[in-house]
Design an enzyme around this catalytic site. Structure first.
Site, PDB file in Angstrom:
ATOM      1  N   GLU A 114     -14.952  -4.551 -19.941  1.00 47.69           N
ATOM      2  CA  GLU A 114     -14.267  -5.035 -19.277  1.00 47.69           C
ATOM      3  C   GLU A 114     -14.225  -3.896 -17.952  1.00 47.69           C
ATOM      4  OE1 GLU A 114     -11.050  -6.416 -22.477  1.00 47.69           O
ATOM      5  OE2 GLU A 114     -10.421  -5.157 -20.855  1.00 47.69           O
ATOM      6  N   CYS A 151     -11.319  -0.142 -11.846  1.00 51.63           N
ATOM      7  CA  CYS A 151     -11.170   0.719 -13.224  1.00 51.63           C
ATOM      8  C   CYS A 151     -12.487   0.303 -14.023  1.00 51.63           C
ATOM      9  CB  CYS A 151      -9.895   0.470 -13.917  1.00 51.63           C
ATOM     10  SG  CYS A 151      -9.910   1.101 -15.514  1.00 51.63           S
ATOM     11  N   CYS A 206     -15.042   1.935 -28.502  1.00 56.11           N
ATOM     12  CA  CYS A 206     -14.652   3.333 -28.297  1.00 56.11           C
ATOM     13  C   CYS A 206     -14.572   4.148 -29.582  1.00 56.11           C
ATOM     14  CB  CYS A 206     -13.490   3.693 -27.742  1.00 56.11           C
ATOM     15  SG  CYS A 206     -12.806   5.396 -27.092  1.00 56.11           S
ATOM     16  N   CYS A 244      -7.569   5.775 -30.627  1.00 55.73           N
ATOM     17  CA  CYS A 244      -6.043   5.861 -30.453  1.00 55.73           C
ATOM     18  C   CYS A 244      -5.280   4.537 -30.908  1.00 55.73           C
ATOM     19  CB  CYS A 244      -5.998   5.843 -28.655  1.00 55.73           C
ATOM     20  SG  CYS A 244      -7.028   7.165 -28.028  1.00 55.73           S
ATOM     21  N   CYS A 286      -4.612   1.051 -28.808  1.00 55.95           N
ATOM     22  CA  CYS A 286      -5.533   0.804 -27.737  1.00 55.95           C
ATOM     23  C   CYS A 286      -6.587  -0.135 -28.359  1.00 55.95           C
ATOM     24  CB  CYS A 286      -6.306   1.724 -27.285  1.00 55.95           C
ATOM     25  SG  CYS A 286      -7.833   1.457 -26.367  1.00 55.95           S
ATOM     26  N   CYS A 327      -6.625  -1.697 -21.195  1.00 57.35           N
ATOM     27  CA  CYS A 327      -8.086  -1.750 -21.431  1.00 57.35           C
ATOM     28  C   CYS A 327      -8.442  -2.510 -22.947  1.00 57.35           C
ATOM     29  CB  CYS A 327      -8.801  -0.516 -21.482  1.00 57.35           C
ATOM     30  SG  CYS A 327      -8.450   0.721 -22.740  1.00 57.35           S
TER      31      CYS A 327
HETATM   32  S1  SF4 Z   1      -7.112   4.798 -25.195  1.00 59.03           S
HETATM   33 FE1  SF4 Z   1      -8.838   3.448 -25.980  1.00 59.03          FE
HETATM   34  S2  SF4 Z   1     -10.732   3.303 -24.836  1.00 59.03           S
HETATM   35 FE2  SF4 Z   1      -9.343   5.480 -24.285  1.00 59.03          FE
HETATM   36  S3  SF4 Z   1     -10.065   6.919 -25.651  1.00 59.03           S
HETATM   37 FE3  SF4 Z   1      -8.318   5.920 -26.675  1.00 59.03          FE
HETATM   38  S4  SF4 Z   1      -9.297   4.400 -28.325  1.00 59.03           S
HETATM   39 FE4  SF4 Z   1     -10.998   5.026 -26.580  1.00 59.03          FE
END
Ligand code: SF4
Length: 361
Positions: free
Chosen positions: A103, A116, A123, A127, A130, A346
């Site tokens: 995205e 962005c 990823c 996190c 997320c 995101c």
């Molecule tokens: S917020 Fe999401 S995209 Fe950003 S580092 Fe953490 S898991 Fe990865």
């Protein structure tokens, strides 16, 4: 908006021009007896004149346009979804040549036009709040795929609009893909690229000490945003699993080094999650942790993700958190949540699209 059909004349294995514009075009122009002037002309069309395909480069001879199209792919992605919010935010979900999806977002705020961009498919940082990290890391993006996001978003602008800022805060951990990211940002920064000052380009990191040091020592022209999300190790481990192996002290040491070398004000990102890191004592501890630094604390009230249990703190809690940080003399900004209606956080649009496709198969 260009489509995959634009690059149909190039051989499927043709190099992606946006991967290395100068390295590919210099010998190509030389072989044809055309020098730096031609290279500059093509660069001008790509970055400043917003050509949607080679045929739009109207002051190039037709034979040159055709040969370019046969030699190099310009677009390697296709637009799977394009969404627009009433506040001017636009979001693209791009399908890559291998079927992966990323995205990227265009945000409009008064005269600012910020994009962005993503650096990885998925990823690996995990996190907990997320959407991008839910399925783990698939792969790094190439330089060309990162530049392509910039150019596709630029094509969404009207003739009187100009890209002013870039934030590398989309899907992925940017510092885990520095080898591809730095050449892409070079194109964003160069006067004959997008011409965006390093001050207006922000790289976000969850806090990876070694690449932070590498960035500081090799290319400290950009702004760095460090995602803390926690005021102490215990909460950090709950929210950012990678934090189990990396202490907050190490991260802050590397952030301080970056500030010393770059002179750029640091940003610390803090996603505010109801009941997890939003108590008054968390604000006090965060203020202790960051005291004495030339830094901005960017607090982002959580944008809920379908399927995840985290919630947005109440307005009163947000106000109280902010008040404590400000009373301690810290520079605080609460990021306005633009584009909520189009899943601008995101990874959300990608997940929603993936789960829709899974539902329909
Ligand atoms: S917020 Fe999401 S995209 Fe950003 S580092 Fe953490 S898991 Fe990865």
């Amino acid at each position: 908006m260009p489509t995959r059909a634009d690059s149909r004349v190039a051989h499927p294995a043709a190099p992606h021009l946006l991967d290395a514009v100068d390295r590919l075009l210099e010998p190509w122009c030389r072989e044809r007896g055309q020098g730096a002037y031609r290279l500059g002309q093509i660069r001008g069309w790509l970055f400043a004149r917003r050509a949607a395909d080679y045929q739009a480069m109207s002051d190039l001879p037709k034979t040159v346009r055709d040969e370019l199209a046969a030699s190099f792919a310009l677009w390697t992605t296709s637009v799977a979804r394009h969404t627009q919010a009433e506040d001017g935010t636009e979001k693209l979900l791009l399908t890559l040549a291998d079927g992966g999806q990323v995205e990227c977002v265009l945000l409009r705020d008064r005269v600012r036009r910020t994009i962005c961009i993503s650096t990885q498919v998925g990823c690996g940082m995990g996190c907990v709040f997320c959407a991008s990290g839910l399925d783990g890391l698939e792969r790094n993006l190439t330089t060309g795929e990162i530049v392509e996001q910039m150019l596709r978003l630029q094509l969404l602008l009207g003739p009187d609009e100009r890209l002013s800022h870039i934030v590398v805060m989309g899907m992925g951990e940017p510092l885990a893909n520095l080898d591809a990211l730095l050449p892409a940002l070079e194109e964003a920064h160069r006067p004959d690229g997008l011409g965006i000052s390093g001050r207006r380009i922000t790289i976000s990191t969850v806090g990876l000490p070694k690449p932070m040091r590498r960035l500081a020592d090799s290319c400290p022209r950009y702004r760095l945003a460090v995602s803390l999300h926690a005021p102490n190790e215990q909460i950090r481990r709950q929210i950012v699993p990678v934090g189990e192996k990396i202490s907050l002290a190490e991260i802050l040491q590397e952030a301080d080094h970056y500030f010393d070398v770059s002179g750029r004000q640091l940003t610390f990102e803090y996603v505010l999650l109801a009941g997890l890191n939003d108590r008054p004592q968390d604000a006090e501890q965060l203020a202790d942790l960051l005291a004495g630094r030339t830094a901005l604390i960017n607090v982002i009230p959580y944008n809920p993700v379908a399927g995840l249990p985290y919630r947005t703190p109440s307005s009163a809690t947000q106000q109280s958190f902010r008040g404590i940080l400000e009373s301690r003399g810290l520079a605080v900004r609460f990021r306005h949540r633009k584009g909520d209606a189009i899943d601008a956080a995101c990874g959300q649009l990608r997940r929603r699209t993936l789960s829709h496709s899974a539902d329909s198969t």
